[in-house]
Design a protein around this motif. Structure first.
Motif, PDB file in Angstrom:
ATOM      1  N   SER A   1      38.322  46.559  37.568  1.00  9.67           N
ATOM      2  CA  SER A   1      38.215  45.934  38.881  1.00  9.67           C
ATOM      3  C   SER A   1      39.432  45.054  39.176  1.00  9.67           C
ATOM      4  CB  SER A   1      36.928  45.120  38.989  1.00  9.67           C
ATOM      5  OG  SER A   1      36.953  44.031  38.098  1.00  9.67           O
ATOM      6  N   THR A  11      42.316  47.379  39.974  1.00  8.80           N
ATOM      7  CA  THR A  11      42.149  47.913  41.328  1.00  8.80           C
ATOM      8  C   THR A  11      42.513  46.859  42.366  1.00  8.80           C
ATOM      9  OG1 THR A  11      40.397  49.389  40.573  1.00  8.80           O
ATOM     10  CG2 THR A  11      40.509  48.955  42.932  1.00  8.80           C
ATOM     11  N   LEU A  19      45.385  47.720  44.867  1.00  8.31           N
ATOM     12  CA  LEU A  19      44.912  47.852  46.247  1.00  8.31           C
ATOM     13  C   LEU A  19      44.531  46.467  46.762  1.00  8.31           C
ATOM     14  CD1 LEU A  19      42.617  50.945  45.697  1.00  8.31           C
ATOM     15  CD2 LEU A  19      44.962  50.943  46.552  1.00  8.31           C
ATOM     16  N   LYS A  38      44.142  45.100  49.574  1.00 10.18           N
ATOM     17  CA  LYS A  38      43.197  44.909  50.679  1.00 10.18           C
ATOM     18  C   LYS A  38      41.743  44.902  50.212  1.00 10.18           C
ATOM     19  CE  LYS A  38      42.682  49.664  52.313  1.00 10.18           C
ATOM     20  NZ  LYS A  38      42.795  50.524  53.465  1.00 10.18           N
ATOM     21  N   TYR A  39      41.489  45.379  48.990  1.00  8.91           N
ATOM     22  CA  TYR A  39      40.134  45.371  48.446  1.00  8.91           C
ATOM     23  C   TYR A  39      39.884  44.207  47.494  1.00  8.91           C
ATOM     24  CZ  TYR A  39      39.935  50.098  50.268  1.00  8.91           C
ATOM     25  OH  TYR A  39      39.959  51.185  51.087  1.00  8.91           O
ATOM     26  N   SER A  40      40.906  43.444  47.179  1.00 14.16           N
ATOM     27  CA  SER A  40      40.771  42.364  46.217  1.00 14.16           C
ATOM     28  C   SER A  40      39.916  41.229  46.768  1.00 14.16           C
ATOM     29  CB  SER A  40      42.151  41.827  45.834  1.00 14.16           C
ATOM     30  OG  SER A  40      42.021  40.777  44.903  1.00 14.16           O
ATOM     31  N   ASN A  59      36.676  39.711  41.618  1.00 12.08           N
ATOM     32  CA  ASN A  59      36.974  40.983  40.951  1.00 12.08           C
ATOM     33  C   ASN A  59      36.316  41.038  39.578  1.00 12.08           C
ATOM     34  OD1 ASN A  59      38.566  41.499  43.166  1.00 12.08           O
ATOM     35  ND2 ASN A  59      40.504  41.325  42.086  1.00 12.08           N
ATOM     36  N   GLY A  69      36.306  49.459  39.099  1.00 20.64           N
ATOM     37  CA  GLY A  69      37.177  49.635  40.261  1.00 20.64           C
ATOM     38  C   GLY A  69      36.444  50.143  41.484  1.00 20.64           C
ATOM     39  N   LEU A  70      35.582  51.133  41.296  1.00 20.86           N
ATOM     40  CA  LEU A  70      34.845  51.691  42.434  1.00 20.86           C
ATOM     41  C   LEU A  70      33.847  50.696  43.015  1.00 20.86           C
ATOM     42  CD1 LEU A  70      34.172  55.377  41.346  1.00 20.86           C
ATOM     43  CD2 LEU A  70      35.809  54.535  43.030  1.00 20.86           C
ATOM     44  N   ILE A 105      35.722  48.318  45.259  1.00 22.18           N
ATOM     45  CA  ILE A 105      36.037  48.936  46.550  1.00 22.18           C
ATOM     46  C   ILE A 105      34.785  49.003  47.429  1.00 22.18           C
ATOM     47  CG2 ILE A 105      36.724  51.107  47.656  1.00 22.18           C
ATOM     48  CD1 ILE A 105      38.659  51.503  45.267  1.00 22.18           C
ATOM     49  N   SER A 118      33.794  45.516  48.636  1.00 24.44           N
ATOM     50  CA  SER A 118      34.806  45.044  49.582  1.00 24.44           C
ATOM     51  C   SER A 118      34.634  45.717  50.942  1.00 24.44           C
ATOM     52  CB  SER A 118      36.200  45.305  49.021  1.00 24.44           C
ATOM     53  OG  SER A 118      37.171  44.848  49.902  1.00 24.44           O
ATOM     54  N   LEU A 119      34.348  47.008  50.951  1.00 25.52           N
ATOM     55  CA  LEU A 119      34.104  47.708  52.214  1.00 25.52           C
ATOM     56  C   LEU A 119      32.873  47.156  52.922  1.00 25.52           C
ATOM     57  CD1 LEU A 119      34.871  51.404  51.207  1.00 25.52           C
ATOM     58  CD2 LEU A 119      36.204  49.940  52.741  1.00 25.52           C
TER      59      LEU A 119
END
Length: 101
Positions: free
Chosen positions: A18, A21, A25, A27-29, A35, A83-84, A87, A90-91
């Protein structure tokens, strides 16, 4: 004892996944703390879900010795899970913030 260590090492791999990632990336942090927390939950979720396919810590030690192929699969799934999950959360967070505006 060894199975517990494998579980803890898998959680550590989720944390690394995480944070990696979040580093790649941006923008997802959700920051280092966010994290890390999501890495713990993501790795546990993925190993509990997919570990039934035969690479859970119990299955890794079933023969009495460490099955290194299953251990590697366990670590990869934990890393990807962390990591997934980052994301995904975060979304969801971004969708909620967009609705508030």
């Amino acid at each position: 004892m060894i199975a517990s260590f494998i579980s803890l090492a898998g959680i550590l791999m989720g944390i690394l996944g995480s944070n990696f990632t979040g580093l790649i990336l941006k923008k997802y942090s959700l920051g280092l703390t966010g994290n890390t927390i999501l890495g713990v939950f993501g790795s546990i979720l993925f190993i509990k879900s997919f570990g039934r396919l035969g690479f859970s810590p119990k299955m890794i030690m079933e023969s009495g010795t460490v099955d290194y192929i299953l251990l590697l699969i366990n670590f990869i799934v934990s890393f990807i899970g962390g990591g997934l999950f980052l994301i995904l959360i975060s979304l969801i967070k971004n969708k909620i913030e967009a609705r508030k505006k």
